[in-house]
Design a protein around this motif. Structure first.
Motif, PDB file in Angstrom:
ATOM      1  N   LYS A 146       1.162  -1.419   0.130  1.00 48.56           N
ATOM      2  CA  LYS A 146       0.643   0.226   0.175  1.00 48.56           C
ATOM      3  C   LYS A 146       0.368   0.845  -0.126  1.00 48.56           C
ATOM      4  O   LYS A 146       2.015   1.387   0.136  1.00 48.56           O
TER       5      LYS A 146
ATOM      6  N   GLU B 287       1.162   4.657   1.690  1.00 45.57           N
ATOM      7  CA  GLU B 287       0.764   5.758   2.675  1.00 45.57           C
ATOM      8  C   GLU B 287       1.608   7.204   1.977  1.00 45.57           C
ATOM      9  O   GLU B 287       2.415   7.774   1.982  1.00 45.57           O
TER      10      GLU B 287
ATOM     11  N   VAL C 274       4.416  -0.709   3.063  1.00 46.53           N
ATOM     12  CA  VAL C 274       4.039   0.300   3.015  1.00 46.53           C
ATOM     13  C   VAL C 274       4.625   1.210   2.215  1.00 46.53           C
ATOM     14  O   VAL C 274       5.784   0.972   3.135  1.00 46.53           O
TER      15      VAL C 274
END
Length: 191
Positions: free
Chosen positions: A29, A31, A156
Motif C-alpha cells: 500500500k 501512505e 507500506v
C-alpha cells in the motif's frame, strides 16, 4: 537531465496502472503523498535490499512521479545501462573522490523541476551511520528533504513529512532518524 519513462505520452498513461497493479499483487500500500514542490531531495530509506528498487519504482509509477535516483556506476554498464538511465538513474562513481554534493547543488540550480531519491546509507549493507551528502545537497540548494520510506514490516511505502534543514546537522539528523526508527527494511539486520 536525460529523458525518462514519463517523457513518453503513452507510458505516462500506462505506468500508473502498472505500478498500482504490481503493488496490489504483492500486497503493498502507499501512505502519504509526494509533495507538490518543484524541487526536493527524497530520502530513500531504509535501503537494505535490491527489492527496495522495484517497490520504489512501482510507488513512483502509481503516483505518476518523475523521480531520479543515484546508483553505483557499474549499474549503467552494458545492456542495462540505457534502461537504468531511462528509469531516471544517475551514475555515481564512488571510487573517485569528487565533490558529489557540489555537483548536485549545481544540477539542482540548473533545473526548474527536479526530485532525486538518495539512500542515506549509500549501500544495502549495514553501516554504522548514514552518509550526510543528501543533507548538504539540500542545505546548499536551499531545498527541503522529503522523508520517503519503504516499510517491509507493514508492506507500506510512500512519503512522510517535508523536512527543512536548519544547518544544525546533529539536531536535524536526530529528528530524521527518529522518523525512520519504527520502519523496517527487508533485511532489518542491515539497518
Amino acid at each position: 537531465m536525460q529523458r525518462t519513462i514519463f517523457d513518453s505520452p503513452i507510458l505516462r498513461h500506462i505506468l500508473p496502472g502498472l505500478g498500482r497493479l504490481m503493488l496490489r499483487i504483492f500486497g503493498w500500500k502507499i501512505e502519504g503523498e509526494f509533495p507538490d514542490l518543484p524541487k526536493y531531495i527524497l530520502i530513500g530509506a531504509p535501503h537494505t535490499s535490491n527489492w527496495d528498487f522495484p517497490v520504489g519504482i512501482a510507488i513512483c509509477f502509481a503516483r505518476q512521479q518523475k523521480v531520479y535516483w543515484m546508483g553505483k556506476h557499474t549499474l549503467f554498464w552494458g545492456p542495462l545501462g540505457p534502461i537504468a538511465r531511462w528509469l531516471g538513474g544517475i551514475p555515481v562513481d564512488r571510487r573517485k573522490s569528487n565533490s558529489l554534493v557540489e555537483q548536485m547543488v549545481h544540477v539542482y540550480g540548473e533545473h526548474e523541476r527536479l526530485v532525486v531519491a538518495i539512500p542515506p546509507e549509500g549501500t544495502r549493507k549495514k553501516v554504522e551511520k548514514w552518509k550526510t551528502g543528501f543533507y548538504y545537497i539540500a542545505l546548499g540548494s536551499q531545498l527541503p528533504i522529503v522523508l520517503g520510506f519503504i516499510d517491509f514490516g507493514r508492506k507500506v511505502g510512500g512519503c512522510g513529512e517535508v523536512f527543512y534543514p536548519t544547518g544544525d546537522i546533529e539536531a536535524d539528523m536526530a529528528k530524521i532518524r527518529a522518523f525512520y526508527a519504527p520502519i523496517k527494511g527487508k533485511n532489518p539486520e542491515n539497518q
